[in-house]
Design a protein around this motif. Structure first.
Motif, mmCIF file in Angstrom:
data_model
loop_
_atom_site.group_PDB
_atom_site.id
_atom_site.type_symbol
_atom_site.label_atom_id
_atom_site.label_comp_id
_atom_site.label_asym_id
_atom_site.label_seq_id
_atom_site.Cartn_x
_atom_site.Cartn_y
_atom_site.Cartn_z
ATOM 1 N N GLU A 180 0.821 -1.210 0.000
ATOM 2 C CA GLU A 180 0.000 0.000 0.000
ATOM 3 C C GLU A 180 0.855 1.259 0.000
ATOM 4 N N TYR A 181 1.986 1.210 0.694
ATOM 5 C CA TYR A 181 2.852 2.387 0.803
ATOM 6 C C TYR A 181 3.972 2.409 -0.245
ATOM 7 N N GLY A 182 3.949 1.478 -1.183
ATOM 8 C CA GLY A 182 4.897 1.516 -2.288
ATOM 9 C C GLY A 182 6.231 0.851 -2.034
ATOM 10 N N TYR A 183 6.367 0.172 -0.891
ATOM 11 C CA TYR A 183 7.637 -0.491 -0.595
ATOM 12 C C TYR A 183 7.727 -1.871 -1.234
ATOM 13 N N LEU A 184 6.598 -2.408 -1.641
ATOM 14 C CA LEU A 184 6.548 -3.641 -2.415
ATOM 15 C C LEU A 184 5.639 -3.412 -3.615
#
Length: 249
Positions: free
Chosen positions: A48-52
């Motif tokens: 959701e936060y763009g780290y994956l």
């Protein structure tokens, strides 16, 4: 005292570094010995936060946010700081685009780029990642990596054709790497982008381990005309940066 959830997040990142094609939630949980339910919530939050990022096959891999953080981290490291001026001088001398890249998992990531008024358009940008086998930067790092590390990377990397010139035969690639190590530089002869020719040399740290690579890239015809001149200055620049990193050749 460590926080369990924070430690698990770091373990997920470290696991996925070695799986560039991604893993699904069950595979992540199994590999790390985590409960599948808590793994689900951690992975979903990181996504959701763009780290994956999520592939079409519903597998999770390292996401773009990490590349941004890694690039910012590189800007504060001695390697980037000490390399900036030599890279700019190299660009002035050869009048072509100059790059520097480091190894990240089984791929390479661009950490510096210096354009000139003759720079050509290329997909390579700071923070972008490429396979090791089809670029001059990646191949010269492979050539100087310890044999076990090189074998590990190549065994996990499908040698897919990017262009008509991409080397897709493991034996042929190994032969090229031996030659590159002997001559001190590698080339990318339109293997990653059509029309683009690249010459790259390795950067070493104080322990004598390859930690990065420097390259010059430009149109094949223009690069070939000044091949020896560019090779000399690429190797010299890489040696200068290596010396700044404490390497004594």
């Amino acid at each position: 005292m460590s926080v369990k959830s924070a430690v698990r997040v770091l373990q997920i990142f470290e696991l996925l570094m070695g799986h560039p094609q991604g893993l699904n939630i069950k595979e992540i949980a199994t590999a790390l010995g985590f409960p599948q339910s808590s793994t689900f919530h951690l992975v979903k939050t990181l996504h959701e936060y763009g780290y994956l990022s999520l592939t079409d096959l519903k597998k999770y891999k390292l996401g773009p946010k990490l590349i941004q953080l890694g690039t910012r981290s590189m800007e504060s490291m001695d390697l980037y700081r000490d390399a900036r001026v030599p890279l700019e001088r190299l660009a002035e001398l050869v009048k072509e685009t100059v790059f520097m890249a480091v190894l990240l998992g089984n791929e390479m990531v661009y950490v510096a780029k210096v354009d000139t008024n003759r720079s050509v358009r290329t997909s390579a940008q700071i923070g972008s990642r490429k396979p090791m086998y089809c670029t001059g930067l990646g191949k010269v790092m492979l050539a100087y990596l310890p044999e076990n590390k090189r074998d590990e990377i190549l065994s996990r990397t499908p040698l897919n054709p990017i262009t008509e010139n991409t080397i897709t035969d493991r034996q042929e690639l190994e032969s090229c790497l031996s030659r590159y190590r002997a001559q001190g530089y590698a080339i990318d002869n339109e293997e990653n982008e059509e029309g683009l020719y690249c010459i790259a040399a390795p950067v070493f740290d104080a322990a004598g381990e390859v930690i990065a690579a420097v390259s010059v890239a430009g149109p094949k015809e223009r690069m070939k005309k000044r091949h020896d001149y560019i090779v000399f200055h690429v190797k010299n620049t890489a040696k200068m940066i290596s010396k700044k990193m404490g390497y004594l050749s």
